[in-house]
Scaffold this motif. Structure first.
Motif, short mmCIF file in Angstrom:
data_model
loop_
_atom_site.label_atom_id
_atom_site.label_comp_id
_atom_site.label_asym_id
_atom_site.label_seq_id
_atom_site.Cartn_x
_atom_site.Cartn_y
_atom_site.Cartn_z
N GLU A 66 0.80 -1.23 0.00
CA GLU A 66 0.00 0.00 0.00
C GLU A 66 0.83 1.28 0.00
OE1 GLU A 66 -2.68 -0.35 3.31
OE2 GLU A 66 -3.93 -1.83 2.27
N ASN A 67 2.04 1.23 0.57
CA ASN A 67 2.78 2.48 0.76
C ASN A 67 4.08 2.62 -0.03
OD1 ASN A 67 1.08 3.67 2.92
ND2 ASN A 67 1.69 1.83 4.00
N TYR A 68 4.67 1.50 -0.45
CA TYR A 68 6.01 1.59 -1.02
C TYR A 68 6.19 0.89 -2.35
CZ TYR A 68 6.98 2.88 3.82
OH TYR A 68 6.96 3.48 5.06
N LYS A 69 5.36 -0.09 -2.66
CA LYS A 69 5.60 -1.00 -3.78
C LYS A 69 5.93 -0.29 -5.09
CE LYS A 69 3.54 -4.71 -6.43
NZ LYS A 69 2.31 -5.33 -6.81
N ASP A 70 5.17 0.70 -5.46
CA ASP A 70 5.33 1.34 -6.77
C ASP A 70 6.23 2.57 -6.73
OD1 ASP A 70 3.71 -0.58 -8.04
OD2 ASP A 70 1.91 0.46 -7.36
N GLN A 71 6.91 2.79 -5.62
CA GLN A 71 7.81 3.94 -5.52
C GLN A 71 9.23 3.54 -5.89
OE1 GLN A 71 7.63 6.15 -1.85
NE2 GLN A 71 5.48 5.67 -1.56
N LYS A 72 9.96 4.50 -6.40
CA LYS A 72 11.40 4.29 -6.67
C LYS A 72 12.13 4.74 -5.42
CE LYS A 72 11.73 3.67 -11.37
NZ LYS A 72 12.24 2.43 -11.84
N LEU A 73 12.57 3.78 -4.59
CA LEU A 73 13.23 4.09 -3.33
C LEU A 73 14.72 3.76 -3.42
CD1 LEU A 73 10.66 2.46 -0.86
CD2 LEU A 73 10.76 4.85 -1.57
N ASP A 74 15.54 4.65 -2.88
CA ASP A 74 16.96 4.33 -2.79
C ASP A 74 17.18 3.49 -1.53
OD1 ASP A 74 17.14 6.10 -0.58
OD2 ASP A 74 17.91 7.73 -1.81
N ASP A 75 18.41 3.02 -1.35
CA ASP A 75 18.71 2.13 -0.22
C ASP A 75 18.35 2.76 1.12
OD1 ASP A 75 19.61 0.23 -2.00
OD2 ASP A 75 21.74 0.50 -1.55
N LYS A 76 18.67 4.03 1.28
CA LYS A 76 18.38 4.72 2.54
C LYS A 76 16.88 4.76 2.80
CE LYS A 76 19.02 9.08 4.98
NZ LYS A 76 19.56 10.44 4.94
N GLN A 77 16.09 5.04 1.79
CA GLN A 77 14.63 5.09 1.94
C GLN A 77 14.05 3.72 2.28
OE1 GLN A 77 14.13 6.93 -1.93
NE2 GLN A 77 13.24 8.76 -0.97
N VAL A 78 14.61 2.67 1.72
CA VAL A 78 14.15 1.31 2.02
C VAL A 78 14.44 0.98 3.49
CG1 VAL A 78 14.48 -1.14 1.52
CG2 VAL A 78 14.34 0.50 -0.36
N ILE A 79 15.64 1.33 3.95
CA ILE A 79 16.00 1.10 5.35
C ILE A 79 15.08 1.89 6.28
CG2 ILE A 79 17.80 1.41 7.11
CD1 ILE A 79 19.85 0.82 4.84
N LEU A 80 14.82 3.14 5.94
CA LEU A 80 13.92 3.97 6.75
C LEU A 80 12.51 3.38 6.79
CD1 LEU A 80 15.16 7.53 5.73
CD2 LEU A 80 15.45 6.41 7.95
N ALA A 81 12.06 2.83 5.67
CA ALA A 81 10.73 2.20 5.64
C ALA A 81 10.68 1.01 6.59
CB ALA A 81 10.39 1.76 4.21
N MET A 82 11.76 0.21 6.63
CA MET A 82 11.80 -0.95 7.52
C MET A 82 11.88 -0.53 8.98
SD MET A 82 14.04 -3.91 5.60
CE MET A 82 15.37 -2.89 4.95
N ILE A 83 12.59 0.54 9.27
CA ILE A 83 12.67 1.02 10.65
C ILE A 83 11.32 1.56 11.11
CG2 ILE A 83 13.69 2.81 12.13
CD1 ILE A 83 16.24 2.51 10.39
N SER A 84 10.64 2.27 10.24
CA SER A 84 9.31 2.82 10.57
C SER A 84 8.26 1.73 10.68
CB SER A 84 8.87 3.82 9.49
OG SER A 84 9.76 4.90 9.43
N ASN A 85 8.45 0.64 9.94
CA ASN A 85 7.50 -0.47 9.90
C ASN A 85 8.28 -1.78 10.03
OD1 ASN A 85 5.02 1.15 8.86
ND2 ASN A 85 6.66 1.66 7.44
N PRO A 86 8.73 -2.13 11.25
CA PRO A 86 9.60 -3.30 11.39
C PRO A 86 8.99 -4.61 10.93
CG PRO A 86 9.06 -2.33 13.54
CD PRO A 86 8.51 -1.42 12.49
N ILE A 87 7.67 -4.67 10.77
CA ILE A 87 7.03 -5.88 10.23
C ILE A 87 7.55 -6.18 8.82
CG2 ILE A 87 4.99 -4.74 9.24
CD1 ILE A 87 4.94 -8.07 11.14
#
Length: 114
Positions: A66-87
């Motif tokens: 719902e929130n990230y799949k279709d976005q172009k994320l760099d490595d830092k943004q992917v890590i931040l997404a995991m920290i914000s949503n550890p699931i």
């Protein structure tokens, strides 16, 4: 000392923890859902796994879709997404010294901790 990033609701994670407990090795359980790693900690884990941050993401999780799949994320943004949503962090992760493994395959974990 081994570390296991553990989710007690996950069968694979419980199996991996049981394997480690039976090994009689010293270990520490980290409940990453209630105590998420910092940016630095997660970056170090990813380095020890020798993978890209995206490869640690549980891509079928609703939050990711719902929130990230279709976005172009760099490595830092992917890590931040995991920290914000550890699931979103793949589990379990077993850390031994300067190496780590995603512990879904118990045979590989057995060899890794030996």
């Amino acid at each position: 000392m081994l570390q296991i990033y553990h989710n007690s609701r996950c069968g694979k994670s419980r199996q991996c923890l049981a394997l480690i407990q039976n090994s009689k090795l010293e270990y520490k359980v980290i409940h990453y859902l209630t105590h998420p790693p910092s940016f630095e900690e997660l970056s170090t884990i990813i380095e020890k796994l020798n993978i890209k941050p995206f490869d640690l993401v549980r891509q079928k999780e609703k939050i990711w879709i719902e929130n990230y799949k279709d976005q172009k994320l760099d490595d830092k943004q992917v890590i931040l997404a995991m920290i914000s949503n550890p699931i979103l962090i793949e589990r379990p992760i077993v850390v031994k010294g300067n190496k780590a493994i995603i512990g879904r395959d118990l045979e590989k974990v057995s060899k890794f901790i030996a």
